[in-house]
Design a protein around this motif. Structure first.
Motif, PDB file in Angstrom:
ATOM      1  N   MET A 110      17.951  26.514 -35.759  1.00  0.00           N
ATOM      2  CA  MET A 110      17.846  27.139 -37.022  1.00  0.00           C
ATOM      3  C   MET A 110      16.171  27.636 -37.031  1.00  0.00           C
ATOM      4  O   MET A 110      15.695  27.990 -36.160  1.00  0.00           O
ATOM      5  N   TYR A 111      16.259  28.238 -38.318  1.00  0.00           N
ATOM      6  CA  TYR A 111      15.237  28.872 -38.343  1.00  0.00           C
ATOM      7  C   TYR A 111      13.664  28.422 -38.623  1.00  0.00           C
ATOM      8  O   TYR A 111      13.506  28.119 -39.510  1.00  0.00           O
ATOM      9  N   VAL A 112      12.850  28.897 -37.713  1.00  0.00           N
ATOM     10  CA  VAL A 112      11.656  28.373 -37.821  1.00  0.00           C
ATOM     11  C   VAL A 112      10.035  29.292 -37.877  1.00  0.00           C
ATOM     12  O   VAL A 112      10.226  30.574 -37.605  1.00  0.00           O
ATOM     13  N   ARG A 113       8.975  29.165 -38.275  1.00  0.00           N
ATOM     14  CA  ARG A 113       7.451  30.581 -37.929  1.00  0.00           C
ATOM     15  C   ARG A 113       7.135  29.320 -36.957  1.00  0.00           C
ATOM     16  O   ARG A 113       6.785  28.560 -37.514  1.00  0.00           O
ATOM     17  N   ALA A 114       6.640  30.464 -35.923  1.00  0.00           N
ATOM     18  CA  ALA A 114       5.694  30.072 -34.964  1.00  0.00           C
ATOM     19  C   ALA A 114       4.004  30.752 -35.312  1.00  0.00           C
ATOM     20  O   ALA A 114       4.091  31.406 -35.462  1.00  0.00           O
ATOM     21  N   LYS A 115       3.403  29.571 -35.101  1.00  0.00           N
ATOM     22  CA  LYS A 115       2.089  30.049 -35.438  1.00  0.00           C
ATOM     23  C   LYS A 115       1.739  30.226 -33.817  1.00  0.00           C
ATOM     24  O   LYS A 115       1.067  29.057 -33.357  1.00  0.00           O
ATOM     25  N   LEU A 116       1.077  31.672 -33.183  1.00  0.00           N
ATOM     26  CA  LEU A 116       0.703  31.719 -31.846  1.00  0.00           C
ATOM     27  C   LEU A 116      -1.245  31.884 -31.600  1.00  0.00           C
ATOM     28  O   LEU A 116      -1.048  32.631 -32.563  1.00  0.00           O
ATOM     29  N   VAL A 117      -1.750  31.098 -31.212  1.00  0.00           N
ATOM     30  CA  VAL A 117      -2.610  31.148 -31.191  1.00  0.00           C
ATOM     31  C   VAL A 117      -3.042  32.772 -29.902  1.00  0.00           C
ATOM     32  O   VAL A 117      -2.910  32.356 -28.823  1.00  0.00           O
ATOM     33  N   GLU A 118      -3.195  33.802 -30.208  1.00  0.00           N
ATOM     34  CA  GLU A 118      -3.567  34.795 -28.835  1.00  0.00           C
ATOM     35  C   GLU A 118      -4.954  35.415 -28.539  1.00  0.00           C
ATOM     36  O   GLU A 118      -4.701  36.209 -26.859  1.00  0.00           O
ATOM     37  N   GLY A 119      -5.647  34.677 -28.694  1.00  0.00           N
ATOM     38  CA  GLY A 119      -6.683  34.817 -28.310  1.00  0.00           C
ATOM     39  C   GLY A 119      -8.737  34.584 -29.457  1.00  0.00           C
ATOM     40  O   GLY A 119      -8.160  34.190 -30.611  1.00  0.00           O
ATOM     41  N   GLN A 120      -9.207  34.990 -28.614  1.00  0.00           N
ATOM     42  CA  GLN A 120     -10.032  34.446 -29.850  1.00  0.00           C
ATOM     43  C   GLN A 120     -10.654  36.116 -30.570  1.00  0.00           C
ATOM     44  O   GLN A 120     -11.541  36.496 -29.234  1.00  0.00           O
ATOM     45  N   ARG A 121     -11.889  36.527 -31.441  1.00  0.00           N
ATOM     46  CA  ARG A 121     -12.714  37.696 -31.859  1.00  0.00           C
ATOM     47  C   ARG A 121     -13.389  37.161 -32.148  1.00  0.00           C
ATOM     48  O   ARG A 121     -14.051  36.465 -32.815  1.00  0.00           O
ATOM     49  N   THR A 122     -14.743  37.865 -31.293  1.00  0.00           N
ATOM     50  CA  THR A 122     -16.248  37.534 -31.045  1.00  0.00           C
ATOM     51  C   THR A 122     -16.487  38.443 -32.428  1.00  0.00           C
ATOM     52  O   THR A 122     -16.235  39.201 -32.417  1.00  0.00           O
ATOM     53  N   GLN A 123     -17.483  38.089 -32.670  1.00  0.00           N
ATOM     54  CA  GLN A 123     -18.873  38.600 -33.646  1.00  0.00           C
ATOM     55  C   GLN A 123     -17.345  38.583 -34.724  1.00  0.00           C
ATOM     56  O   GLN A 123     -17.917  40.636 -34.991  1.00  0.00           O
ATOM     57  N   ALA A 124     -16.800  37.786 -34.990  1.00  0.00           N
ATOM     58  CA  ALA A 124     -16.105  38.597 -36.566  1.00  0.00           C
ATOM     59  C   ALA A 124     -16.954  38.376 -37.905  1.00  0.00           C
ATOM     60  O   ALA A 124     -17.469  37.598 -37.837  1.00  0.00           O
TER      61      ALA A 124
END
Length: 393
Positions: free
Chosen positions: A284-298
């Motif tokens: 099955m084809y899916v799309r994954a949402k991956l949390v790569e990190g946290q941007r500070t002072q954005a």
């Protein structure tokens, strides 16, 4: 007479002019009202949406290890099978005959070992009395040893025949869901054939293999090194299913491939997801949402406040000094919900215009206020919203 008429007309013209001069000038139009959002710095998670495919954690192809004709199929296609469960039966008549023949040869070898051993023992006694030659004794001993070797060989033949007979019952190598059977009873199968009889897949837990460009991996590592991004544990992953819905269970990232694919320039990431209801199917084809990190002072800017100029550059309208409109060229990184992460062009404290952008020009004096819901009288969503969506692609 004519002089009187002329004098009267002049008098009327003078009266009209005086009357016009006495009228007040129309008031200047009020400055247009715009909705603004005051930007501020905040922490934002770095979400990356990546394409991927579902794969079973275990896959086994059911293949015959002997040749013969399938006599029965003992499973329901698409059902759950257990490891060791019999799936097919192959006609075992030839293998039963081979086993019986091997057992007969073993019995003959056991009989021969008795006679040769006794003869070797007798010759041992006689050779001491010089009743038989030493050569005859050595031959008797060799015959006894050969008989014992024949017994060992025949035992191996019996075991091989027994194994082949056991192979007439084809068992499931793993537990899982079995697919359709590619062969029916009566079909001739052979050891080492190219086609499998069926395929079993264990899908109570599944793998999701996603690909990420090597450039994105490098950008993230450099941002973490420079301090603009704090590293995440990489454990939180969500799936978007083909129908657009979100899979209710989060997965965990298992590992990242150590090499880059030379063809695509991408790195493969593998995650595992529980699949108790069997909703995730292999392939099955899916799309994954991956949390790569946290941007500070954005700086997070609403998407309706970012538009594109004819050259495709991202722009924003802000309320500057004396409430005059200023245009800024900005750079955006990625979307977080309905906002863009702005990397340059805007700063904390800027008043970004998000409503009333239609026909707005730089230098125009405006009346800023709190943003309201865009109404149909404003032509739907402002131009900036359309531009921002286009920039996300």
């Amino acid at each position: 007479m004519q002089k009187g008429i002329f004098t009267g007309l002049l008098t009327c013209a003078s009266a009209l002019a005086l009357s016009a001069c006495g009228e007040s000038q129309p008031p200047a139009p009020p400055p247009p009202a715009v909705g603004v959002v005051t930007l501020k710095t905040e922490s934002a998670p770095l979400l990356n949406e990546l394409p991927g495919r579902i794969a079973a954690v275990e896959t086994a192809e059911v293949r015959p290890q002997i040749s013969g004709v399938i006599r029965r199929r003992l499973f329901a296609e698409g059902g759950y099978v257990r490891a060791g469960q019999t799936l097919y039966e192959i006609d075992d008549a030839p293998y039963r005959a081979a086993l019986a023949q091997a057992q007969g040869s073993l019995a003959r070898a056991n009989a021969a070992i008795a006679s040769t051993s006794l003869q070797a023992q007798r010759y041992k006694d006689l050779v001491g009395m010089n009743a038989v030659s030493r050569q005859d004794y050595d031959n008797a001993v060799a015959s006894a040893q050969q008989a014992r070797a024949d017994v060992a060989a025949q035992r191996g033949a019996v075991q091989a025949a027994q194994v082949n007979q056991n192979f007439t019952r084809i068992s499931a190598p793993i537990s899982g869901r079995i697919g359709r059977s590619l062969f029916t009873p009566g079909a001739l199968v052979q050891a080492g054939q190219a086609d499998a009889l069926a395929t079993i897949q264990r899908t109570d837990t599944v793998y999701v293999d996603v690909t990420q460009s090597a450039a994105q991996v490098i950008d993230l590592k450099q941002a973490i090194k420079n301090g603009g991004v704090s590293g995440g544990d990489g454990a939180r992953i969500q799936l978007l299913l083909p129908n657009g819905s979100t899979y209710p269970i989060e997965g965990r990232l298992q590992f990242s491939e150590v090499t880059v694919d030379q063809t695509s320039g991408a790195v493969t990431l593998r995650a595992t997801f529980p699949n108790p209801d069997g909703l995730l199917l292999p392939g099955m084809y899916v799309r994954a949402k991956l949390v790569e990190g946290q941007r500070t002072q954005a700086i997070l800017a609403p998407q309706q406040g970012i538009s594109r100029d004819p050259r495709g550059r991202a722009t924003a309208m802000v309320v500057g000094k004396d409430n005059k409109v200023e245009m800024r060229q900005v750079e955006v990184d990625r979307a977080i919900g309905d906002k863009w992460i702005v990397t340059s062009g805007l700063k904390a404290g800027d008043r970004l215009i998000v409503e009333g952008l239609v026909n707005l020009r730089p230098g125009t004096v405006v009346k800023p206020g709190a943003p309201q819901q865009v109404t149909a009288t404003q032509g739907g969503a402002p131009d900036g919203a359309h531009g921002a969506q286009g920039g996300a692609n």
